[in-house]
Enzyme design. Sequence first.
Site, short mmCIF file in Angstrom:
data_model
loop_
_atom_site.label_atom_id
_atom_site.label_comp_id
_atom_site.label_asym_id
_atom_site.label_seq_id
_atom_site.Cartn_x
_atom_site.Cartn_y
_atom_site.Cartn_z
CG ASN A 114 -0.42 -0.08 2.50
OD1 ASN A 114 0.79 -0.17 2.63
ND2 ASN A 114 -1.26 0.01 3.52
CG HIS A 117 4.24 4.05 8.06
ND1 HIS A 117 3.41 3.27 8.83
CD2 HIS A 117 4.81 4.95 8.92
CE1 HIS A 117 3.49 3.67 10.09
NE2 HIS A 117 4.33 4.69 10.17
P1 IDP Z 1 -1.79 2.11 8.24
O1 IDP Z 1 -0.51 1.80 7.52
O2 IDP Z 1 -2.78 2.76 7.35
O3 IDP Z 1 -1.57 2.85 9.53
P2 IDP Z 1 -2.31 -0.25 9.89
O4 IDP Z 1 -3.66 -0.75 10.23
O5 IDP Z 1 -1.51 0.42 10.97
O6 IDP Z 1 -2.46 0.70 8.62
O7 IDP Z 1 -1.47 -1.48 9.33
C1 IDP Z 1 -0.08 -1.39 9.13
C2 IDP Z 1 0.29 -2.01 7.80
O8 IDP Z 1 0.09 -3.41 7.86
C3 IDP Z 1 -0.54 -1.53 6.61
O9 IDP Z 1 -0.10 -0.30 6.06
C4 IDP Z 1 -0.34 -2.68 5.65
O10 IDP Z 1 0.94 -2.61 5.03
C5 IDP Z 1 -0.35 -3.88 6.59
N1 IDP Z 1 -1.72 -4.41 6.73
C6 IDP Z 1 -2.72 -3.93 7.49
N2 IDP Z 1 -3.83 -4.67 7.39
C7 IDP Z 1 -3.52 -5.67 6.54
C8 IDP Z 1 -4.26 -6.79 6.01
O11 IDP Z 1 -5.44 -6.99 6.32
N3 IDP Z 1 -3.58 -7.59 5.14
C9 IDP Z 1 -2.29 -7.40 4.80
N4 IDP Z 1 -1.56 -6.35 5.25
C10 IDP Z 1 -2.17 -5.49 6.12
MG MG Z 2 -0.70 2.31 11.30
#
Ligand code: IDP
Ligand code: MG
Length: 149
Positions: A114, A117
Amino acid sequence: MEKQRTLLLIKPDSVHRGLIGRIINRFEEKGFNISAMKLIWMKREQAEDLYSPHVGKSFYEPTVEYMTSSPIVAVVVGGFDAINQVRKMNGATRPNEADPGSIRGDFGQRVDNNCVHGSDSLESALREIPIFFKDEEILDYERCIYRWL
Ligand code: IDP
Ligand code: MG
């Protein structure tokens, strides 16, 4: 509104796809300061530290693997309301739910790749920035004699 610093990471998929300049450009155009920046290959300990709030979740280990799989760019972005603004400009965690115009909305497809960060709170920014930068590596634009912005 107060000036803040936040951690932005340009993730492996974005570096690989040649998006470093375009992503940095968005924050420059917005008027934010690039207060620190480095191209690094993240150590496992850094990735574990960064994602420690997610220990035990199913995506924790794959995310640590992904973040250490190839180079990333770590950036300290500074400016008014920078923490929330950077999160907004990054877009929703899942690129398929991210608004067009956001980085994830424009450049991403999958949550496990994605693009970027951004720290999610002041507390997170204060915890995350030192994982990548020493205090003296973060430059203070308030000290500039000439100001263009
Ligand atoms: P954020 O990056 O938008 O803060 P978070 O919920 O903190 O999102 O999750 C950290 C990172 O973990 C995400 O940016 C993504 O790379 C990974 N991630 C989060 N949820 C999932 C999932 O359901 N499947 C695979 N990777 C995930
Ligand atoms: Mg996060």
